[in-house]
Scaffold this active site. Structure first.
Site, PDB file in Angstrom:
ATOM      1  N   GLN A   1       0.807  -1.285   0.087  1.00  0.00           N
ATOM      2  CA  GLN A   1      -0.111  -0.080   0.077  1.00  0.00           C
ATOM      3  C   GLN A   1       0.935   1.128  -0.028  1.00  0.00           C
ATOM      4  OE1 GLN A   1      -3.283  -0.127  -0.562  1.00  0.00           O
ATOM      5  NE2 GLN A   1      -3.594  -2.233  -0.220  1.00  0.00           N
TER       6      GLN A   1
ATOM      7  N   LYS B   1      -1.057  -3.193  -7.885  1.00  0.00           N
ATOM      8  CA  LYS B   1      -1.636  -2.035  -7.149  1.00  0.00           C
ATOM      9  C   LYS B   1      -0.890  -0.977  -7.267  1.00  0.00           C
ATOM     10  CE  LYS B   1      -2.454  -5.065  -3.243  1.00  0.00           C
ATOM     11  NZ  LYS B   1      -4.033  -5.155  -2.852  1.00  0.00           N
TER      12      LYS B   1
ATOM     13  N   CYS C   1      -9.205  -8.668   4.144  1.00  0.00           N
ATOM     14  CA  CYS C   1      -8.224  -9.352   4.524  1.00  0.00           C
ATOM     15  C   CYS C   1      -7.407  -9.142   5.870  1.00  0.00           C
ATOM     16  CB  CYS C   1      -7.221  -9.695   3.266  1.00  0.00           C
ATOM     17  SG  CYS C   1      -7.949 -10.637   2.057  1.00  0.00           S
TER      18      CYS C   1
HETATM   19  C1  PLP Z   1      -1.096  -4.257   2.831  1.00  0.00           C
HETATM   20  C2  PLP Z   1      -1.174  -5.552   1.635  1.00  0.00           C
HETATM   21  N1  PLP Z   1      -0.341  -6.602   1.925  1.00  0.00           N
HETATM   22  C3  PLP Z   1      -0.159  -7.560   1.039  1.00  0.00           C
HETATM   23  C4  PLP Z   1      -1.248  -7.676   0.215  1.00  0.00           C
HETATM   24  C5  PLP Z   1      -1.415  -8.798  -0.912  1.00  0.00           C
HETATM   25  O1  PLP Z   1      -0.920  -8.477  -2.248  1.00  0.00           O
HETATM   26  P1  PLP Z   1      -1.497  -9.065  -3.373  1.00  0.00           P
HETATM   27  O2  PLP Z   1      -2.961  -9.888  -3.095  1.00  0.00           O
HETATM   28  O3  PLP Z   1      -1.287  -8.598  -4.640  1.00  0.00           O
HETATM   29  O4  PLP Z   1      -0.530 -10.584  -3.405  1.00  0.00           O
HETATM   30  C6  PLP Z   1      -2.286  -6.302  -0.051  1.00  0.00           C
HETATM   31  C7  PLP Z   1      -3.209  -6.398  -0.837  1.00  0.00           C
HETATM   32  O5  PLP Z   1      -4.403  -6.981  -0.900  1.00  0.00           O
HETATM   33  C8  PLP Z   1      -2.214  -5.422   0.981  1.00  0.00           C
HETATM   34  O6  PLP Z   1      -3.033  -4.406   1.258  1.00  0.00           O
END
Ligand code: PLP
Ligand code: PLP
Lengths: 149, 408, 408, 149
Positions: free
Chosen positions: C201, C224, C366
């Site tokens: 983020q 992102k 999440c």
């Molecule tokens: C703080 C943070 N860490 C890790 C992730 C995981 O990223 P990804 O789903 O692209 O592997 C996210 C996004 O969902 C996130 O917001």
């Protein structure tokens, strides 16, 4: 043009068999692989008290570039030590990557044969492998002559 | 129905470009070219439906989730899986194999055995070696015959009461040999073991029916089936997946996360931690639909004819000069031909061929144990795809003749 | 230099489309939209330079390898890494975190401790729980303050002689809190522990300098940062990477494979088993170059102003009706705002907002342990990106007011 | 239009509080989460000898759809058994997915309130969760009344 790589001079050096073959009772033996293509260089060295190469034997399972590089070492590495070959190896690496000019040292003038390889990044390691092997072999010898694999 | 390779080729922007010299792309076993409908599907997705999947309620999230689900259904349908939930999206065939080595591997006890073969790609060797070193399982190896086929006569000696899995390639990426799956499944069933097929080299060229094959795990990569990079597929039987623990941890694969303890989502989500390769799944779906529009049997005949032309052309250069690996005419083979030229290194051959616009691969093809079995550092490999034609094969043979004159 | 959000927005095809009702995309923390130059770079790569990387000598393989290497250099440069070989491409941030949990995790002994926090995304919790359950390490947790920041006053109690790693988020995806990295690095250094930051983020909105941060591991996701899906990055110090064992096994990550034993390639290849996400790396490179063309400080000010407008607008709806999570004005926060409306469920709010073209996310994001800490099932989250403007924020606030009239 | 979802009737059912609250001394208690959104349903059941529901209490941390579904159960599930609710749950699932028409059983006529949810795939689970919970609770009760979590 990629065929520029395969000049007469390079093909001749690759066929020259300088230092080809294994040494009896080497002070140090080293085998190095190129993980990307499976090329393999085995080097045997005899070294003098000062750590300079007294005799060099090589066995190469590799391409024209790799064989030519090993033969160039077979011709010219006698009397060289770890420091000078390390410098040389870095110089070749830098030259292949276009970072600086090729070494002009007369002893190593045949390095010009490798100049066209600079345009073919995937082949740099073919040229470098024998030089990396000799540097690593001398390093191991300096550490007490451990027989590496 | 028949098959027109030139019509197929017209769908590949890279192959249409005016290369100088003209491009003869014969490195399809490493990566195939990507079909225009795939690029268009990805572009359309990214410009109309891009969002994260599964968790959002807004319309883009709904559209993305829908597209991702449809891709799963397309893959399931292509493999004739019983249920879309048997399809796990991974980042590639290698990732799929590692997933099995970890998730199924976690169910094994020390002394249990996994059977692989000498013919395998490193991606189906190294994960099992790492599992062996982590957990103390045994690793047994089916040797290859001189012709580069699995020596199945040795199966009774290799498969035993401790065998839990036989993991072998469906089609070799070096010898082109196609695996006789029946005897392997029978041998596995006799001892209650599972069977995994590495289909990386099979899905691009042939009909694959996981139910008919009778195996338990199947995997392949998107980039070899005219689809995108960065995506692969693991198929596994539903009831098997349901019993496996997860491999990667993260978002989307959980039921409930507490700091003390976490419970898992059902398959396939359990095995898809994090944001999945959504656009790539959409692209893979488009690739399989594109592939499915062709008469796969006609494609097979086309590739068989080209392969034969290539093998015969290599023989013409002199069987003492050019040694062709792989099964003789009595046995089925995939559309790729690796060969050894004593005294000429594969890298030099590949480099000289490139000067004539012929793209082939020289090296160990990520199959060093097989190279060791043949006592070779590497080979040169020409690998075909449905868009290749006789002109590609002939250009390869001609360039090879020139190269050998230079090198030998 | 200044920053014009409308000029930036013009680079996003999806945001230019004529949606009915007009689209206000405020779900950027889940997935940002992808910039047109990224799609173009991928398209150009796939139609001119598509091949497998690292092993081929033909011109397409050289071009693909070059493009892949350039992408690595771009990422290294963006993070101010010492060396491109410190950049490992993965399939996402989650995959990067799992890589560390396995590779670094393999160097830990039972009783060693990893410190995470209550603020973490599941992707930075579950891999460590799985490591704990596999190997018997201890897991310690930094709690959050009422405001949703890490409670660093408790660090001395949590970090101890057995601490080997502190793995925390750089910016929370729920409270928006930015982590004060200095004290964490100091606490870790005092006991010889490593520090990992989850930058998923942070990279989209801010300058990230891994050397200045003084941490050891850093990771983020492509989707992102206005780049493609299916790619992520792990950065780690060169000397640290050199000492870690591999995680996934397969092609490209080996030095020498023998059936008895295998040796590993140096980093980053050691950690990139199988065909990597080549086109995605090219796309990520393009995304970071696109991002780098903007004055990131001006972007920061733009986002800060928008965030403030959003927070204040929410306050106007009544602080008893709408409870805004996250740090007060004294503390830095990222451009996202999650809020709770007692009596109105986030899914209902998100659904009703969608009816007005406002895309926000409702749910646990999440981060269930954080939700547990707040005793909430979920929250509604509006998350901004540089292309958002005041109209987006105002549309969100207006739609929210209408929704609450319906739901409360 | 997504706002169709939020009809008067649905909002009224969601606010109806039918069966809301926990039971004393339940024969079976079950908590089910929706992993995708964090919704959670806790159900307490009293069952008769034949395995039919004699009393139902629920506690829902969920959206309008989930609360409405739980209240519908609170109104109508008394006297139902595992088999009939399992059939009902499958019928709702199929109807949401557009596979077949909605059940027309008079007892469950308020299910029509959920029809607009069919267009919103991400919300299907919100509707289904209470029905899944009651089926699972009855299954566990049938297996010997284990108290699930
Ligand atoms: C703080 C943070 N860490 C890790 C992730 C995981 O990223 P990804 O789903 O692209 O592997 C996210 C996004 O969902 C996130 O917001
Ligand atoms: C037989 C076989 N298995 C596995 C792989 C690995 O596929 P990927 O590199 O796409 O993960 C390949 C391709 O290189 C292959 O040919």
């Amino acid at each position: 043009m990629s065929t520029d790589l395969y000049q007469e001079g390079l093909l001749a050096l690759a066929g020259a068999a300088e230092g080809e073959g294994r040494l009896d009772d080497p002070d140090v033996t080293l085998t190095l692989d190129n993980p990307l293509c499976g090329d393999r260089v085995t080097l045997d060295l005899h070294c003098d008290q000062a750590g300079r190469i007294a005799a060099l034997g090589h066995h190469v399972r590799g391409c024209v570039l790799c064989r030519a590089a090993a033969n160039l070492l077979g011709q010219q590495a006698i009397g060289q030590d770890a420091a000078s070959l390390d410098t040389l190896q870095r110089a070749i690496k830098g030259a292949l990557r276009g970072r600086h000019a090729w070494p002009t040292d007369e002893r190593w003038q045949d390095l010009t044969l490798f100049e066209p390889a600079a345009a073919h990044k995937s082949r740099h390691e073919c040229v470098l492998l024998p030089f990396e092997a000799v540097v690593e072999a001398l390093r191991q010898h300096g550490e007490g002559g451990a027989t590496g694999t | 129905m028949s098959f027109d390779p030139h019509a197929a080729r017209a769908d590949f922007p890279l192959l249409r470009r005016d290369h100088e010299p003209a491009l003869h792309y014969l490195d399809n076993a490493a990566t195939a070219q990507v079909a225009a409908p795939v690029l268009e599907a990805i572009h359309a997705h990214e410009t109309t439906s891009r969002a994260n999947v599964l968790r959002g309620v807004h319309r883009l999230a709904e559209a993305a989730t829908e597209a991702y689900g449809t891709a799963r259904e397309t893959v399931a349908c292509h493999l004739n899986a019983v249920d879309p939930d048997e399809i796990v999206f991974t980042s590639g065939c290698t990732a799929a194999l590692n997933l099995v080595a970890h998730a199924f591997g976690a169910t094994l006890a020390p002394g249990d055995e996994v059977v692989i073969s000498e013919l395998e790609h490193h991606s189906n060797i190294v994960p099992w070696q790492m599992l062996r070193d982590r957990t103390g399982i045994g690793l047994r190896v089916i040797p290859v015959t001189e012709e580069g086929r699995l020596d199945l006569t040795l199966l009774p000696d290799i498969v035993g009461p401790r065998t839990r899995l036989i993991a072998v390639t469906h089609a070799s990426n070096v010898t082109g040999a196609l695996t006789e799956v029946g005897p392997i499944v029978d041998a596995a069933r006799a001892v209650g073991a599972r069977v995994l097929l590495d289909g990386a080299q099979q899905v691009p060229h042939a009909r694959v029916d996981v139910q008919a094959l009778g195996v338990d795990f199947y995997c392949f990569s998107g980039h070899k089936v005219f689809g995108p990079n960065g995506i692969g597929v693991l198929w596994a039987r539903r009831e098997l997946l349901a019993d496996l623990p997860p491999f990667l941890g993260g978002g989307e694969m959980i039921r409930r996360v507490r700091l003390s303890e976490t419970t898992w989502a059902p398959p396939p989500q359990r095995f898809e931690a994090g944001t999945p390769p959504i656009a790539q799944a959409v692209g893979l779906g488009a690739a399989l639909r594109w592939l499915g529009r062709h008469d796969i049997d006609a494609v097979g005949r086309h590739l068989e004819a080209l392969t034969q032309r290539l093998v015969e052309g290599l023989h013409t250069l002199g069987t003492e000069r050019v040694r062709v690996l792989g099964p003789g005419s009595g046995h089925p083979r995939g559309p790729l031909v690796a060969f050894d030229v004593p005294g000429a290194h594969p890298h030099d051959i590949a480099q000289l061929l490139d000067g004539h616009g012929v793209a082939v691969r020289g090296g160990h093809h990520c199959a060093q144990p097989l190279m060791d079995a043949y006592d070779l550092a590497g080979t040169t490999r020409a690998s075909l795809a449905l868009y290749n034609d006789a002109a590609d094969v002939d250009a390869c043979l001609e360039a090879l003749e020139t190269a050998l004159r230079k090198l030998l």
